[in-house]
Design an enzyme around this catalytic site. Structure first.
Site, PDB file in Angstrom:
ATOM      1  N   ASP A 101      21.053   2.752  32.672  1.00 53.14           N
ATOM      2  CA  ASP A 101      21.753   1.831  33.062  1.00 53.14           C
ATOM      3  C   ASP A 101      23.006   1.801  32.266  1.00 53.14           C
ATOM      4  OD1 ASP A 101      20.128   0.729  34.667  1.00 53.14           O
ATOM      5  OD2 ASP A 101      18.985  -0.613  33.160  1.00 53.14           O
TER       6      ASP A 101
HETATM    7  N1  URA Z   1      14.667   1.266  32.731  1.00 51.34           N
HETATM    8  C1  URA Z   1      15.689   0.327  32.475  1.00 51.34           C
HETATM    9  O1  URA Z   1      15.685  -0.909  32.633  1.00 51.34           O
HETATM   10  N2  URA Z   1      17.036   0.829  32.411  1.00 51.34           N
HETATM   11  C2  URA Z   1      17.302   2.197  32.073  1.00 51.34           C
HETATM   12  O2  URA Z   1      18.715   2.461  31.946  1.00 51.34           O
HETATM   13  C3  URA Z   1      16.198   3.172  32.055  1.00 51.34           C
HETATM   14  C4  URA Z   1      14.844   2.476  32.598  1.00 51.34           C
END
Ligand code: URA
Length: 239
Positions: A101
């Site tokens: 993310d």
């Molecule tokens: N899970 C998440 O919620 N975000 C990420 O960036 C990676 C795995």
């Protein structure tokens, strides 16, 4: 076997969309025969020519990036934000293996090798993706049990292979939790914690298998060594 348009794009001569146009325009041959069907599968042994010129398979590259916060994990962004690709000095058409993310930091692999990317991502290979999550609240034993035994999120069962509380700060009411998963669904870790009643405030991917950000400051990257690449294939083959 890979889709023809992907093979053409991966060779570095054009984008996947342009490759589709070339196929539809009858400019692509496979083993001497014109192919105009998108999605035709070809293997390494097939000879693909575009406008009569034989494709050379592009040299493969493999990077480990310590992804900073505030960068998108795509190859291009419609809002013109900086992407992880902008951080890596290469002319090859590399792409990230899975997603982190915008606000997630840590280990991100990038490559132009589709087979390698699939190997890392496919849950059947059980390549560990280890995250450190700072969550609001004190994680209970019951929540750990649920995470490790599977919870249904968006109609999909999601399971953590390991959940370990590393630290609890009862003054600020936070837990620091190491969670290991084998898949990489969108927002998976955050969604899993939400499903058991906890909000993730910070998330870092600390490891993919044995690969860490050791020696890399935020935003820095390095190439994987041949030994590391082979070791990852060996790990996957054992599953
Ligand atoms: N899970 C998440 O919620 N975000 C990420 O960036 C990676 C795995």
């Amino acid at each position: 076997m890979e889709r023809l348009q992907k093979v053409i794009a991966n060779s570095g001569i054009c984008s996947r969309r342009k490759a589709e146009e070339l196929i539809l325009a009858g400019k692509v041959t496979v083993n001497g025969q014109v192919v105009t069907t998108l999605g035709t599968k070809v293997s390494d042994k097939d000879i693909v020519e575009v406008d009569g010129i034989k494709l050379m398979s592009e040299e493969k590259e493999y990077y480990l990036l310590n992804k900073p916060r505030g960068i998108v994990t795509t190859t291009s962004d419609d809002k013109n934000r900086k992407t992880v690709i902008d951080l890596i000095a290469t002319k090859k058409r590399i792409y990230p293996i899975g997603r982190l993310d915008y606000d997630t930091t840590g280990v991100l692999l990038l490559t132009n090798d589709g087979e390698f990317a699939n190997m890392i991502m496919h849950p059947k290979n059980e390549i560990d993706k280890v995250y450190m999550a700072k969550v609001e609240g004190i994680l209970t034993g019951e929540a750990i049990y649920q995470l490790e035994h599977g919870i249904i999120v968006d109609n999909i069962k999601m399971v953590a292979s390991k959940v370990k509380i590393k630290k609890v700060d009862s003054k600020t009411n936070h837990s620091f939790v190491e969670i290991t998963i084998h898949e990489g669904k969108n927002h998976q870790v955050k969604k899993m914690f939400e499903a058991v009643g906890y909000h993730v405030e910070k998330l870092k991917r600390e490891k993919i298998a044995f690969l860490t950000t050791k020696g890399l400051n935020s935003g820095e990257y390095r190439k994987l060594s041949n030994k590391e690449i082979s070791k990852l294939y060996v790990l996957a083959s054992k599953k």
